[in-house]
Enzyme design. Structure first.
Site, PDB file in Angstrom:
ATOM      1  CG  ASP A  80      -2.159  -0.876   1.021  1.00 27.38           C
ATOM      2  OD1 ASP A  80      -2.286  -1.485  -0.051  1.00 27.38           O
ATOM      3  OD2 ASP A  80      -2.978  -0.947   1.952  1.00 27.38           O
ATOM      4  NE  ARG A 182      -3.193  21.991  26.336  1.00 31.03           N
ATOM      5  CZ  ARG A 182      -2.881  21.320  27.440  1.00 31.03           C
ATOM      6  NH1 ARG A 182      -3.824  20.832  28.227  1.00 31.03           N
ATOM      7  NH2 ARG A 182      -1.619  21.088  27.749  1.00 31.03           N
ATOM      8  CE1 TYR A 197      -1.873   7.320  14.726  1.00 25.88           C
ATOM      9  CE2 TYR A 197      -0.829   9.050  13.466  1.00 25.88           C
ATOM     10  CZ  TYR A 197      -1.039   8.410  14.661  1.00 25.88           C
ATOM     11  OH  TYR A 197      -0.410   8.849  15.790  1.00 25.88           O
ATOM     12  CG  LEU A 199      -8.996   0.901  12.156  1.00 25.17           C
ATOM     13  CD1 LEU A 199     -10.494   1.039  12.357  1.00 25.17           C
ATOM     14  CD2 LEU A 199      -8.708  -0.203  11.134  1.00 25.17           C
TER      15      LEU A 199
END
Length: 300
Positions: A80, A182, A197, A199
């Protein structure tokens, strides 16, 4: 046999020179795909940087940009990560892409190497499903000027510095203030990137046909800061309010250092990536295999 594609570009994954055995096998895999395509009557061009890096000289080579202009189809042999880089560069040319995975099943390189012959044969004969994916157009602005710009297929991620505390961001959507956050960082993911990311950070999966962005905080200071799905017609602006050594990454392959006051503007790109899948392909099959979802209580 009537071919749907006559000139095919081949792109491989670069391998560490220290991994000679693995690299040699990977080179042979790609050349096996090239021979198969030639036997089917296709003219084959191998990406010139890969050929030079791997020491392959007995082939016709072409730059990726020339492939975009001249090839009817580009086949990516790798994973990927390789496909992400190729898709971004070739999206302006609207050339269709198909991915052959040399290792574990990928989300966008979804043909396993052992099945490439039967799958490619169908695609070459016009038996395929076409799948268009949206891209993200991102810019880093400093004092109103663009200092960095990139395309992303998966996501744009703002991260805190390696040794610093949290980063503080002001989030706006189409100019409207949404929240101050924050956190360790913030992810803006496309539907394609919702399985990346996003997930891991607890964000939702989006089907590729959903025209949306996911905005997902990474380890937020306030637990009520939750992921949200937004229409991808929106422009999302992230302003760095506080935090040292923050950075923005684009598909984890391009990186920009950020300073307080910088803004990252994320909007829908005019370009789309075109993926081809053999008939019978299903996005849900990919999810089930990759995420090890049970089917009636049994592993697939």
């Amino acid at each position: 046999m009537t071919l749907a594609f006559h000139r095919v570009g081949l792109v491989g994954k670069y391998h560490d020179a220290n991994l000679a055995a693995r690299g040699g096998k990977a080179v042979e895999d790609l050349l096996s795909v090239a021979r198969f395509l030639e036997q089917r009557g296709c003219a084959v061009d191998i990406e010139e940087e890969w050929a030079r890096y791997e020491g392959v000289t007995d082939c016709t080579s072409r730059s990726l940009e020339d492939m975009g202009r001249e090839c009817d189809l580009v086949v990516v042999v790798g994973g990927d990560g390789t496909m992400l880089g190729v898709a971004r560069q070739l999206a302006p040319f609207s050339v269709p892409l198909i991915g052959i995975n040399q290792g574990r099943l990928g989300f966008i390189t979804d043909i396993s190497y052992r099945d490439f012959a039967s799958s490619l044969a169908l695609v070459l004969e016009g038996e395929y499903i076409e799948d268009h994916r949206c891209l993200i157009d991102a810019q880093v602005l400093r004092a109103g000027s663009v200092v960095f710009a990139a395309l992303a297929l998966n996501d744009v991620v703002v991260n805190r510095g390696a040794t610093a505390g949290m980063v503080e961001l002001q989030v706006r959507v189409d100019g409207h203030f949404v929240a101050s956050q924050r956190a360790d960082g913030l992810i803006v993911a496309s539907a394609t990137g919702s399985t990346a990311y996003n997930l891991s950070a607890g964000g939702p999966l989006l089907h590729p046909a959903v025209a949306g962005w996911v905005l997902a905080p990474i380890a937020p200071h306030t637990l009520s800061n939750r992921p949200i799905v937004l229409p991808n017609s929106s422009t999302i602006t992230l302003e760095i309010v506080a935090g040292r050594d923050a950075s923005a990454s684009f598909d984890t392959q391009s990186l920009a250092s950020l300073a307080v006051g910088d803004c990252i503007a994320v909007r829908l790109s005019e370009h789309r990536a075109r993926f081809l899948h053999p008939h019978g392909w299903s996005y849900f099959d990919t999810l089930r295999r990759k995420l090890l979802w049970n089917e009636r209580g049994l592993l697939p």
